[in-house]
Motif scaffolding. Sequence first.
Motif, PDB file in Angstrom:
ATOM      1  N   LYS A 144       0.843  -1.211   0.000  1.00  0.00           N
ATOM      2  CA  LYS A 144       0.000   0.000   0.000  1.00  0.00           C
ATOM      3  C   LYS A 144       0.870   1.249   0.000  1.00  0.00           C
ATOM      4  N   TYR A 145       1.922   1.210   0.811  1.00  0.00           N
ATOM      5  CA  TYR A 145       2.829   2.357   0.820  1.00  0.00           C
ATOM      6  C   TYR A 145       3.452   2.575  -0.561  1.00  0.00           C
ATOM      7  N   PHE A 146       3.821   1.473  -1.184  1.00  0.00           N
ATOM      8  CA  PHE A 146       4.415   1.592  -2.520  1.00  0.00           C
ATOM      9  C   PHE A 146       3.452   2.245  -3.494  1.00  0.00           C
ATOM     10  N   GLN A 147       2.181   1.829  -3.403  1.00  0.00           N
ATOM     11  CA  GLN A 147       1.180   2.380  -4.321  1.00  0.00           C
ATOM     12  C   GLN A 147       1.095   3.893  -4.221  1.00  0.00           C
ATOM     13  N   ARG A 148       1.227   4.397  -3.012  1.00  0.00           N
ATOM     14  CA  ARG A 148       1.016   5.834  -2.817  1.00  0.00           C
ATOM     15  C   ARG A 148       2.293   6.657  -2.888  1.00  0.00           C
ATOM     16  N   LEU A 149       3.391   6.072  -2.454  1.00  0.00           N
ATOM     17  CA  LEU A 149       4.577   6.911  -2.318  1.00  0.00           C
ATOM     18  C   LEU A 149       5.545   6.840  -3.495  1.00  0.00           C
ATOM     19  N   GLU A 150       5.695   5.688  -4.053  1.00  0.00           N
ATOM     20  CA  GLU A 150       6.643   5.484  -5.139  1.00  0.00           C
ATOM     21  C   GLU A 150       7.979   6.188  -4.893  1.00  0.00           C
ATOM     22  N   GLN A 151       8.221   7.274  -5.653  1.00  0.00           N
ATOM     23  CA  GLN A 151       9.526   7.956  -5.556  1.00  0.00           C
ATOM     24  C   GLN A 151       9.794   8.514  -4.164  1.00  0.00           C
ATOM     25  N   GLU A 152       8.720   8.948  -3.565  1.00  0.00           N
ATOM     26  CA  GLU A 152       8.862   9.676  -2.305  1.00  0.00           C
ATOM     27  C   GLU A 152       9.228   8.761  -1.136  1.00  0.00           C
ATOM     28  N   LEU A 153       9.016   7.487  -1.352  1.00  0.00           N
ATOM     29  CA  LEU A 153       9.163   6.528  -0.264  1.00  0.00           C
ATOM     30  C   LEU A 153      10.536   6.629   0.392  1.00  0.00           C
ATOM     31  N   PRO A 154      10.545   6.838   1.670  1.00  0.00           N
ATOM     32  CA  PRO A 154      11.856   6.890   2.332  1.00  0.00           C
ATOM     33  C   PRO A 154      12.630   5.616   2.024  1.00  0.00           C
ATOM     34  N   HIS A 155      13.871   5.809   1.774  1.00  0.00           N
ATOM     35  CA  HIS A 155      14.682   4.671   1.365  1.00  0.00           C
ATOM     36  C   HIS A 155      14.638   3.574   2.429  1.00  0.00           C
ATOM     37  N   ALA A 156      14.690   4.017   3.643  1.00  0.00           N
ATOM     38  CA  ALA A 156      14.725   3.031   4.721  1.00  0.00           C
ATOM     39  C   ALA A 156      13.363   2.884   5.383  1.00  0.00           C
ATOM     40  N   LEU A 157      12.447   2.290   4.660  1.00  0.00           N
ATOM     41  CA  LEU A 157      11.134   2.006   5.254  1.00  0.00           C
ATOM     42  C   LEU A 157      11.008   0.502   5.421  1.00  0.00           C
ATOM     43  N   ALA A 158      10.722   0.096   6.627  1.00  0.00           N
ATOM     44  CA  ALA A 158      10.539  -1.338   6.846  1.00  0.00           C
ATOM     45  C   ALA A 158       9.264  -1.551   7.635  1.00  0.00           C
ATOM     46  N   ILE A 159       8.553  -2.581   7.258  1.00  0.00           N
ATOM     47  CA  ILE A 159       7.317  -2.909   7.966  1.00  0.00           C
ATOM     48  C   ILE A 159       7.557  -4.197   8.742  1.00  0.00           C
ATOM     49  N   TRP A 160       7.327  -4.142  10.007  1.00  0.00           N
ATOM     50  CA  TRP A 160       7.565  -5.332  10.823  1.00  0.00           C
ATOM     51  C   TRP A 160       6.346  -5.605  11.697  1.00  0.00           C
ATOM     52  N   VAL A 161       5.737  -6.768  11.507  1.00  0.00           N
ATOM     53  CA  VAL A 161       4.571  -7.136  12.308  1.00  0.00           C
ATOM     54  C   VAL A 161       5.051  -7.674  13.657  1.00  0.00           C
ATOM     55  N   GLU A 162       4.699  -6.952  14.715  1.00  0.00           N
ATOM     56  CA  GLU A 162       5.219  -7.343  16.022  1.00  0.00           C
ATOM     57  C   GLU A 162       4.356  -8.378  16.715  1.00  0.00           C
ATOM     58  N   ASP A 163       3.039  -8.236  16.551  1.00  0.00           N
ATOM     59  CA  ASP A 163       2.172  -9.134  17.313  1.00  0.00           C
ATOM     60  C   ASP A 163       0.829  -9.303  16.607  1.00  0.00           C
ATOM     61  N   ILE A 164       0.298 -10.507  16.699  1.00  0.00           N
ATOM     62  CA  ILE A 164      -1.051 -10.744  16.163  1.00  0.00           C
ATOM     63  C   ILE A 164      -1.898 -11.305  17.298  1.00  0.00           C
TER      64      ILE A 164
END
Length: 337
Positions: A241-261
């Motif tokens: 989803k972030y990719f869809q919206r940010l593309e170029q703008e996306l901070p180079h160091a963006l990481a998504i980490w699921v901590e708990d379910i």
Amino acid sequence: MVKGSAGRNAEKQISEYSLSGFPIPVKPARMNEQHPEVTDLGRSGVVAIVGRTNVGKSTLLNHLVEEKVSIVSDTVQTTRNVIRAILAEKRGQLVFLDTPGVHKAEGELGKNLNKAARSAVQGVDAILLVLDASAKPAMEDDGWFRRITREEVPVIVALNKSDRRYSCADQYREMWDEVKADRASDKEVSWMEVSALQGDQMPELLTALFETVPEGEPLFPDDILTDYPRKLNIADVIREKYFQRLEQELPHALAIWVEDIDEQEKKWTVEVAVMVERHSQKGIVIGNKGRLIKWVREQAEKELYEMYGVRFKLKLWVKVEKNWRKNFWILKKLGYA
Ligand SMILES: Nc1nc2c(ncn2[C@@H]2O[C@H](COP(=O)(O)OP(=O)(O)OP(=O)(O)O)[C@@H](O)[C@H]2O)c(=O)[nH]1
């Protein structure tokens, strides 16, 4: 610490996996009090599956693990190797590594192959070299033989495609003898004639692998095994989803980490860290008046509902981690940053 002669290797592997940011605890070995030399732990180890292209490595792995496996992901990588599959059963745990880079290097003999091969087998507990017994030995096979004469860990050589009428098994054995003589090596390997396609000798091969790896606690705790693919998947959806919206703008160091379910019958509540490197990047992933993060959350919740058939409540926390980049670099390789 992990017990067994190859224990040090396993520890090294674990520290590499841990580098990737996942908590992979190493529990002390439980000793049997009456027989201190015996443990009740089963056997666990990391196995590198190597061999030139098209010999049947994937087919063989699929057959070995069947449904008992927790396939982690095709894209889950440590800094050097891809964890293709983890087989967990009562005998213990086998972590199978695929070896990116080797395939590419295989065509070009010499230095490249050697470098890729070296990194592919470093630190593992066992090597499974797969050969195509229905085809004549090639230069790459010679390259692999040479490489394994230098390895201390046990090696099993699978002569695959033994279902085919034409067999070059003897030629491979001769080649191995020549390589050993050339290198003045006394390395011993175990040979097995198998057919990954038909499943011949697959249970025997699995038994041999379990006998080969050291005794010790599982490398991956069971709860990580069940959770891990799901966590990666949820992270993937959010990242997309972030990719869809940010593309170029996306901070180079963006990481998504699921901590708990937290799985409730009607709703799953998921804690997610959205990692950025600098404070200035926080605003980008949150968006004006929080609009972007809200959009990402809603879109991801919708998609996850369709995927899992249960409602999701995603709690996205943006975190600034100054030293994230080091981890991020690895996470990126892990396929979800
Ligand atoms: N007859 C026969 N064919 C096999 C056997 N194992 C694999 N194959 C076939 O060989 C081809 C290559 O198999 P893969 O498992 O993709 O080989 P690989 O070594 O993973 O190939 P790369 O990913 O390119 O390195 C496929 O067409 C398989 O169906 C076998 O035991 N017998």
